[in-house]
Design a protein around this motif. Sequence first.
Motif, PDB file in Angstrom:
ATOM      1  N   ALA A 177       0.826  -1.204   0.000  1.00  8.17           N
ATOM      2  CA  ALA A 177       0.000   0.000   0.000  1.00  8.17           C
ATOM      3  C   ALA A 177       0.862   1.257   0.000  1.00  8.17           C
ATOM      4  O   ALA A 177       0.487   2.283  -0.581  1.00  8.17           O
ATOM      5  CB  ALA A 177      -0.938   0.000   1.207  1.00  8.17           C
TER       6      ALA A 177
ATOM      7  N   GLY B 210       0.483   4.139  -2.670  1.00  7.09           N
ATOM      8  CA  GLY B 210       0.297   5.541  -2.328  1.00  7.09           C
ATOM      9  C   GLY B 210       1.356   6.432  -2.937  1.00  7.09           C
ATOM     10  O   GLY B 210       1.066   7.544  -3.401  1.00  7.09           O
TER      11      GLY B 210
ATOM     12  N   ARG C  56     -11.626   8.410   5.005  1.00  5.66           N
ATOM     13  CA  ARG C  56     -11.014   8.704   3.702  1.00  5.66           C
ATOM     14  C   ARG C  56     -11.672   9.924   3.058  1.00  5.66           C
ATOM     15  O   ARG C  56     -10.992  10.787   2.501  1.00  5.66           O
ATOM     16  CB  ARG C  56     -11.127   7.494   2.779  1.00  5.66           C
ATOM     17  CG  ARG C  56     -10.649   7.767   1.369  1.00  5.66           C
ATOM     18  CD  ARG C  56     -10.689   6.557   0.473  1.00  5.66           C
ATOM     19  NE  ARG C  56      -9.605   5.625   0.802  1.00  5.66           N
ATOM     20  CZ  ARG C  56      -9.220   4.648  -0.016  1.00  5.66           C
ATOM     21  NH1 ARG C  56      -9.829   4.472  -1.180  1.00  5.66           N
ATOM     22  NH2 ARG C  56      -8.235   3.839   0.322  1.00  5.66           N
TER      23      ARG C  56
ATOM     24  N   LEU D 231      -2.146   8.068   2.577  1.00  5.80           N
ATOM     25  CA  LEU D 231      -2.362   7.280   1.366  1.00  5.80           C
ATOM     26  C   LEU D 231      -1.871   5.850   1.536  1.00  5.80           C
ATOM     27  O   LEU D 231      -2.537   4.895   1.108  1.00  5.80           O
ATOM     28  CB  LEU D 231      -1.632   7.920   0.181  1.00  5.80           C
ATOM     29  CG  LEU D 231      -2.278   9.128  -0.491  1.00  5.80           C
ATOM     30  CD1 LEU D 231      -1.370   9.641  -1.587  1.00  5.80           C
ATOM     31  CD2 LEU D 231      -3.647   8.784  -1.056  1.00  5.80           C
ATOM     32  N   ALA D 232      -0.704   5.694   2.157  1.00  4.41           N
ATOM     33  CA  ALA D 232      -0.116   4.372   2.282  1.00  4.41           C
ATOM     34  C   ALA D 232      -0.916   3.471   3.210  1.00  4.41           C
ATOM     35  O   ALA D 232      -1.327   2.373   2.845  1.00  4.41           O
ATOM     36  CB  ALA D 232       1.324   4.497   2.775  1.00  4.41           C
TER      37      ALA D 232
ATOM     38  N   GLN E 267       0.780   7.574  -6.689  1.00  2.13           N
ATOM     39  CA  GLN E 267      -0.133   8.677  -7.001  1.00  2.13           C
ATOM     40  C   GLN E 267       0.618   9.995  -7.090  1.00  2.13           C
ATOM     41  O   GLN E 267       0.426  10.777  -8.033  1.00  2.13           O
ATOM     42  CB  GLN E 267      -1.230   8.771  -5.945  1.00  2.13           C
ATOM     43  CG  GLN E 267      -2.240   9.883  -6.233  1.00  2.13           C
ATOM     44  CD  GLN E 267      -3.462   9.816  -5.340  1.00  2.13           C
ATOM     45  OE1 GLN E 267      -3.764   8.772  -4.768  1.00  2.13           O
ATOM     46  NE2 GLN E 267      -4.169  10.925  -5.212  1.00  2.13           N
TER      47      GLN E 267
ATOM     48  N   ALA F  38       5.093   7.871   2.241  1.00  2.00           N
ATOM     49  CA  ALA F  38       4.281   6.711   1.877  1.00  2.00           C
ATOM     50  C   ALA F  38       5.081   5.421   1.991  1.00  2.00           C
ATOM     51  O   ALA F  38       4.614   4.429   2.564  1.00  2.00           O
ATOM     52  CB  ALA F  38       3.740   6.878   0.455  1.00  2.00           C
TER      53      ALA F  38
ATOM     54  N   ASP G 286      -3.884   4.027   4.893  1.00  2.00           N
ATOM     55  CA  ASP G 286      -5.337   3.961   4.765  1.00  2.00           C
ATOM     56  C   ASP G 286      -5.757   2.831   3.843  1.00  2.00           C
ATOM     57  O   ASP G 286      -6.743   2.130   4.105  1.00  2.00           O
ATOM     58  CB  ASP G 286      -5.878   5.294   4.248  1.00  2.00           C
ATOM     59  CG  ASP G 286      -7.374   5.247   3.989  1.00  2.00           C
ATOM     60  OD1 ASP G 286      -8.143   5.132   4.965  1.00  2.00           O
ATOM     61  OD2 ASP G 286      -7.780   5.318   2.814  1.00  2.00           O
ATOM     62  N   LEU G 287      -5.030   2.630   2.743  1.00  4.05           N
ATOM     63  CA  LEU G 287      -5.365   1.534   1.836  1.00  4.05           C
ATOM     64  C   LEU G 287      -5.232   0.191   2.533  1.00  4.05           C
ATOM     65  O   LEU G 287      -6.033  -0.731   2.304  1.00  4.05           O
ATOM     66  CB  LEU G 287      -4.471   1.587   0.592  1.00  4.05           C
ATOM     67  CG  LEU G 287      -4.711   0.515  -0.464  1.00  4.05           C
ATOM     68  CD1 LEU G 287      -6.160   0.521  -0.935  1.00  4.05           C
ATOM     69  CD2 LEU G 287      -3.763   0.713  -1.648  1.00  4.05           C
TER      70      LEU G 287
ATOM     71  N   GLY H  97       1.045  11.558   2.372  1.00  2.00           N
ATOM     72  CA  GLY H  97       1.727  10.323   1.992  1.00  2.00           C
ATOM     73  C   GLY H  97       1.510   9.215   3.008  1.00  2.00           C
ATOM     74  O   GLY H  97       1.267   8.055   2.646  1.00  2.00           O
TER      75      GLY H  97
END
Length: 405
Positions: A156, A160, A231, A332-333, A163, A277, A335-336, A329
């Motif tokens: 993840a 992230g 999110r 994004l990493a 992106q 990330a 949370d997924l 960052g």
Amino acid sequence: MTSHDVTTVPDVDEHRSAVSRGWTARYALASTGLWLALLTPAQVQLARQAEIFAPDSKEALLGLATGLGSAVTAVAVPVFGAASDRTRTRFGKRRPWVGGGVLLGAAGFLWLASATSATTMLLGWVVAQLGLAAVQAGLVATIPDSVPRPQLGMVAGWAGMTQMLGALLGTVLVNQLVVDLAAGYLACAAVAVAAAVPFLLRYRDGDLAPARQPKSAVRWTPDLAWAWASRFLVMLGFALITQYLLYYLTDELDVADPQRSLLMVTAVTVLCAMVAALTAGRWSDRVGRRRVFVAAGGGLLGAGALAMALAPTWPVAIAAAAAVGVGFGTFLAVDLAVVASVLPSASNTGRDLGVFAIAVAAPQILAPALAVPVLALAGYTGLYLMTGLVAGAGGALVLRVRSVR
């Protein structure tokens, strides 16, 4: 339904082997191409094209194009994700959507490159967004399909990072390497297709579910709802910061060269986000915790916005960009990884992750509707105070997710 009902994914996870570095590298390459194709037109190409077709109302045309694209994404990704869950072909269930989607996206870019009016520009962008939505739906579902829980943070983190890397490379591509508008669209198409090829050639779907499955609605467990809300709010905070950053630098800070200043702020944000990330994803795997990283990411993003509101100076803007980058960052990493852990069913991962795509697309539409009245009443101080509270609250909501540490 309680968190104890979310059992299917952990059962499948027990039988997965670790993904290789090659798998991760091919995924990261394909994901970078996807985000380059998604973000570069929205950030650069469409604005230039809108100025050509509607010089007196370029802001309205650009807003219509980006809003329409976000709406298409919000609808198409869940639909394509659900379809990919039930696709059974000799090429697997995800690859046909990734491969077909990238070709349709490339066709949309060809349309955009040859557009002769605002209408054809909008239609070309819709076609491109439909294709890229199929890529996004198929690609993101391969993470819960293939990656065991101990590696979720690492993979993840790479996802992230891509992106922000796609956004940065796309900006360099169309501003430095291929400056012609039509050629820039064609370059985006070529990069997206080329980046997807290694993944398409090597990826194999795991046998995670029977070929025929009964249709069912999304099972909204409390954990799923809290993760979605978290999110949505953090992405809304990021959209509020970035969509009005150029105007903030121009009108509030009164910098001498707004475009150059914007490039510097964006570069700081992107580079910090990429490092964060990769670091946060691996760190969360190592300590076995997710929620604290997501909460910290939203908090840092909010702190950057509050600094911009309370101390509108150039040095503070640079420091705030670093805080926003590290926070976004990190978010994004990890949370997924949180989302992949709370999905209610291994047989519907594409559909369920598509629902989470709405939490990314909807803020792009909502941000202008919120920002315009706030700016009129309280200026940039009010806008970024609100942004800080929204992002901080989004990060905090993940602490309500009980099934993830």
